[in-house]
Enzyme design. Structure first.
Site, mmCIF file in Angstrom:
data_model
loop_
_atom_site.group_PDB
_atom_site.id
_atom_site.type_symbol
_atom_site.label_atom_id
_atom_site.label_comp_id
_atom_site.label_asym_id
_atom_site.label_seq_id
_atom_site.Cartn_x
_atom_site.Cartn_y
_atom_site.Cartn_z
ATOM 1 N N CYS A 82 14.379 63.356 29.201
ATOM 2 C CA CYS A 82 14.167 62.494 30.361
ATOM 3 C C CYS A 82 12.916 61.645 30.183
ATOM 4 O O CYS A 82 12.842 60.536 30.697
ATOM 5 C CB CYS A 82 14.081 63.324 31.637
ATOM 6 S SG CYS A 82 12.769 64.563 31.616
ATOM 7 N N HIS B 90 9.936 66.700 35.286
ATOM 8 C CA HIS B 90 11.069 65.798 35.078
ATOM 9 C C HIS B 90 10.611 64.359 35.248
ATOM 10 O O HIS B 90 9.783 64.053 36.116
ATOM 11 C CB HIS B 90 12.173 66.126 36.088
ATOM 12 C CG HIS B 90 13.411 65.297 35.912
ATOM 13 N ND1 HIS B 90 14.171 65.321 34.759
ATOM 14 C CD2 HIS B 90 14.018 64.412 36.740
ATOM 15 C CE1 HIS B 90 15.192 64.495 34.898
ATOM 16 N NE2 HIS B 90 15.118 63.923 36.082
#
Length: 914
Positions: A299, A847
């Site tokens: 990510c 994230h």
């Protein structure tokens, strides 16, 4: 951080890994109506060029129960059938009249062929309407959606077993699959023009022959992109998508699941909220809204790529003929492979009809040239962006042979002249689209602290790494101790510049403890109950003081500043077991006490001075009652009053110890003092009461060791005497209050003058030595794209930390006019935000996502493969990590009798008022 992948690798019951049908991103397989594909193929290909396909016919599988029975049977969630390979070559291209063009005939085609057919159908419709260009409009496109099938080869059959399961597909998509693949009434035929199923069939047959002991059929998960078979999936004007209940994207015309992720297949599907984006492939505003699949903790890469893939001019450049500028011979480059991989990836993201892209090729190239990004660990998106920008620059550098350039110092010349000289030297060796768009120039000024030599240079930058204010300051706790026994030790917590000097610490501490005008502070570091160093050089960097150090500051009188110091260290008898026997030994304890040797001549004066320093550590009289009788307690109260009486006997400014009947303090007869070394280890000689202090002890510092008689230890608060806080105590689980700061404050902290650290000493050409010079940065030349890195992560030897400070950054108008050194009237210093890379969570994990402005005033969130619109109010968060700004250029024009003022022009939009 979750991970998504296309053509997912699954394991069979034996634990064997099932390989992908293809590792090539270009081999995405589309499932389309055969008639739709054949019309385009017949019109665009000659007979010799016609691609041969393999025909499969569907027959019931062992667990096939029919579509309607299957949906009603809660115990059976699989739709199973076999695809039997037909050997009749006359059927391969539908040569037999109507064969292959019925409503029950389908084709498997690769992405390239699908796009060609899509273009042919769209051009045909445009031509019929008198149009001039290709545009896949709403009437030309049906939705593309993914469907997951499991393939295996039954034993001793010449067919493929197909299983479609609810656990792999959403309920709505499974229902559609049951309708498409129903074989109850009419025969189902599928032509494979992709070659993928045939390749799998051959590979698995070979493997089966080599492994005859295999106990079960091996399955592979194939993702098909179903096109042209939607019954109610089109996102008409203002209509909500009725299928997806999760805010997944419809990237460039496709409602997209988390591709390849079995967990997403179990999502509940119902009516979605209005924030779901269902863009039409090829429509204005929908191109580029394509997600990137998460290959496993990628990510960080996806977030940085999406921001860069929506950077004006960079997009236009890579969608054009960028390959002619690739420089494969640049020794500092990567043979053009990084540029080619990024260009291919960007084109896929901006292709019409694109579904979430798996950036495997780019990831493999990245790992090859930057091994730190190999594997599937989480990394920093800023570090990835820095490497990518530098790699793209070197791969696309238009300078084939870099000339030698000698950098000259300013030597009193005008800044404009020196800056232009540095810039021309820079672009003589570095000329690429990255330099054109992303590189600016700042002015660096160094001043030698000794000879005051000033050195001015102008250096290029690709991004600005701004410290957060909480990273430019430092909190330190220091204990202040009196040298006359008037008050107890007091810890003070102060805030000083992180790159400051000892002078800053003493100044802040003086204010905190209300230091008198006739007083000064002597700072020392305490370790193991001894002073191990004195901090007396005011220019010393505070970076030399660690968080786990313990510091004390002794308040001394300025009037007797030149008198020598006496340092008292304390010992007490401690018992411990050694080899099964109880033994006693002297152990050092407590904080060393310090005073000036003013008007001190004999040992009796030293004794009295020590007892005076201990006054603030005496316990209360009621505590002493436990060890003494009532008459002694009365004497304690009387003596306690006398100690504060002005008529108490004073000799040479030193308070005399209490008489022999008192127990509130140690008596001279019971207290023995010894001259020792600075570590308090060696007892050199005893200090006798009536004798003069040895001349050797009257030097700069006299160290005295004081063993305490055991029966008097309880008369003083030894815990108070021995407790010292650390400079900074880390609280790993303490929740810090939310901080807020302006982006302009961060910029000011970046441009603030500060001394170089001890590890970054500057070589002064005049002194011919390395000096800890002061450094000042100023922005001089700004690029069209300004990337701002907020330094949220801090590292040291013991701790990694992330700052959750909320940074209030401008969205529409970042004005850098007050921070720019060069006054170039032709270029604007105003910028507009167009992308943000966000990091949620803590260090080493968390994230990454990206926010991107996609024109028309609409912002979108790119969360790996999911893309959906978000409101402007949600752009500013404490997760913002990288900020991408583009220049807004003011223009004033006159046209005829009307004044047309264009307030601002950026790379994508024009805002005008007439």
């Amino acid at each position: 951080d979750s991970s998504d992948s296309t053509h997912r690798v699954d394991s069979d019951d034996d634990g064997n890994n099932n390989n992908d049908i293809s590792n090539n991103d270009d081999q995405r397989v589309y499932f389309v109506p055969f008639r739709w594909w054949k019309d385009a193929q017949d019109s665009t290909s000659s007979e010799s060029d016609s691609k041969k396909g393999i025909l499969y016919t569907a027959t019931p599988g062992t667990s096939y129960a029919g579509p309607m029975k299957l949906i009603n049977n809660i115990f059976n969630s699989d739709l199973a059938f076999n695809l039997r390979k037909e050997e009749d070559s006359s059927l391969h291209n539908g040569e037999n009249g109507e064969v292959g063009v019925s409503g029950r005939d389908y084709a498997l085609v690769p992405g390239e062929m699908w796009l060609q057919a899509l273009k042919w159908h769209s051009d045909a419709k445009v031509a019929a309407k008198g149009g001039k260009s290709f545009s896949a409009a709403e009437d030309d496109m049906a939705d593309v959606y993914p469907l997951h099938l499991r393939l295996s080869i039954p034993r001793e059959t010449n067919s493929l077993a197909v299983k479609i399961s609810k656990k792999d597909n959403a309920v709505e998509l499974f229902r559609r699959a049951c309708k498409i693949f129903s074989i109850d009434s009419e025969q189902l035929r599928i032509w494979d023009f992709s070659g993928q199923t045939a390749l799998y069939f051959v590979n698995e047959r070979d493997r089966f022959l080599k492994d005859s002991q295999r106990q079960s059929d091996q399955e592979i998960l194939l993702e098909l992109q179903v096109y042209g078979l939607s019954d109610s999936m089109k996102c008409r004007e203002g209509r909500k998508d009725e299928m997806l209940g999760h805010p997944a994207n419809c990237s460039s015309g496709a409602p997209v699941l988390s591709n390849g992720c079995n967990g997403a297949a179990n999502s509940n599907f119902g009516s979605t909220n209005a924030s779901i984006f269902c863009g039409r492939s090829g429509e204005a505003g929908s191109l580029g809204l394509t997600g990137l699949q998460n290959l496993g903790n990628t990510c960080f890469m996806n977030s940085a790529i999406q921001c860069l893939a929506h950077t004006p001019k960079v997009v236009d450049y890579f969608l054009g003929d960028y390959t002619r500028e690739i420089n494969p011979d640049n020794p500092l480059g990567m043979k053009g492979e990084i540029a080619s991989a990024f260009g291919d990836l960007l084109r896929k993201l901006w292709a019409p009809g694109a579904t979430p892209v798996a950036p495997r090729t780019f990831k493999s190239k990245l790992a090859r040239f930057a091994p730190q990004f190999s594997g599937f660990n989480q990394h920093d998106s800023q570090e990835l962006l820095a490497f990518l920008l530098d790699g793209l620059h070197e791969d696309l550098n238009r300078v084939k042979s870099k000339p030698y350039v000698e950098m000259k110092d300013s030597e009193g010349r005008q800044d404009e002249e020196v800056a232009d000289e540095y810039w021309q030297n820079h672009i003589a060796r570095n000329d690429s689209i990255i330099v054109d768009v992303c590189q600016g120039q700042y002015k660096s000024t160094l001043v030698c602290p000794q000879c005051k030599k000033v050195s001015v240079t102008f250096d290029p930058f690709m991004y600005l790494s701004l410290p957060l204010p909480s990273t430019t300051s430092r909190t330190m706790t220091v204990t202040v101790i009196s040298t006359d026994g008037t008050f107890q030790p007091s810890p003070f917590t102060i805030t000083v510049p992180k790159s400051g000097k000892l002078e800053d610490l003493i100044q802040a501490l003086s204010v905190a403890c209300s230091l008198g005008a006739d007083e000064t502070l002597l700072v020392a570091e305490i370790y193991n109950h001894r002073i191990i160093r004195y901090l007396e050089e005011l220019s010393d960097s505070l970076s030399l003081i660690r968080d786990d150090d313990t510091l004390v500051a002794y308040r001394l009188n300025k009037d007797i500043e030149k008198a020598p110091l006496v340092v008292f260290m304390h010992q007490q008898m401690e018992e411990q077991y050694m080899l099964g026997k109880l033994t006693s030994s002297w152990k050092t304890f407590g904080i060393p006490l310090v005073a000036r040797l003013s008007n001190v001549e004999t040992g009796s004066d030293i004794h009295g001075l020590y007892l005076k320093l201990l006054n603030s550590f005496q316990t209360q009289a009621e505590d002493v009652l436990e060890d003494h009788d009532t008459s002694e307690s009365t004497a304690v109260e009387d003596i306690s009053l006398k100690e504060h009486d002005a008529s108490s006997p004073i000799s040479n400014g030193i308070e005399k110890p209490p008489d022999a009947n008192g127990v509130s303090a140690l008596s001279e007869a019971e207290l023995q003092l010894y001259i020792t070394d600075d570590k308090g280890i060696v007892k050199e000689s005893q200090i006798l009461m009536a004798e003069a202090i040895p001349a050797a002890g009257m030097s700069r510092r006299l160290h005295v060791l004081v063993p305490w008689p055991e029966k008097y230890v309880k008369q003083y608060d030894t815990q108070l005497l021995g407790s010292l806080p650390q400079i900074f105590k880390s609280c790993f689980f303490a929740k810090r209050p939310q901080e807020s700061v302006s982006l302009y404050k961060c910029l000011q902290a970046f441009l603030m003058e500060e001394p170089l650290g001890p590890e970054d000493m500057w070589y002064c050409p005049r002194c011919k030595e390395h000096r800890q010079a002061s450094k000042k940065l100023d922005l001089w030349r700004l690029p069209g794209i300004v990337v701002i890195h907020l330094k949220r992560f801090s590292y040291n030897r013991f701790l990694k930390n992330k700052l959750e400070t909320y940074v209030d950054f401008p969205i529409d108008n970042l004005d850098l006019s007050n921070y720019i050194g060069s006054r170039n009237g032709e270029l604007s210093n105003r910028y507009m935000l167009y992308a943000v890379s966000n990091h949620y969570g803590s260090m080493g994990g968390g994230h990454y996502t990206a926010f991107v402005h996609h024109g028309g005033g609409q912002w979108y969130e790119f969360d790996d493969s999911h893309v959906f619109p978000i409101s402007l109010e949600k752009i500013k968060t404490s997760a913002a990590y990288l900020l991408f700004y583009r220049r807004v250029q003011p223009v004033l024009q006159r046209k005829g009798n009307n004044n047309l003022r264009v307030d601002a022009i950026d790379d994508c939009n024009i805002v005008a008022r007439k």
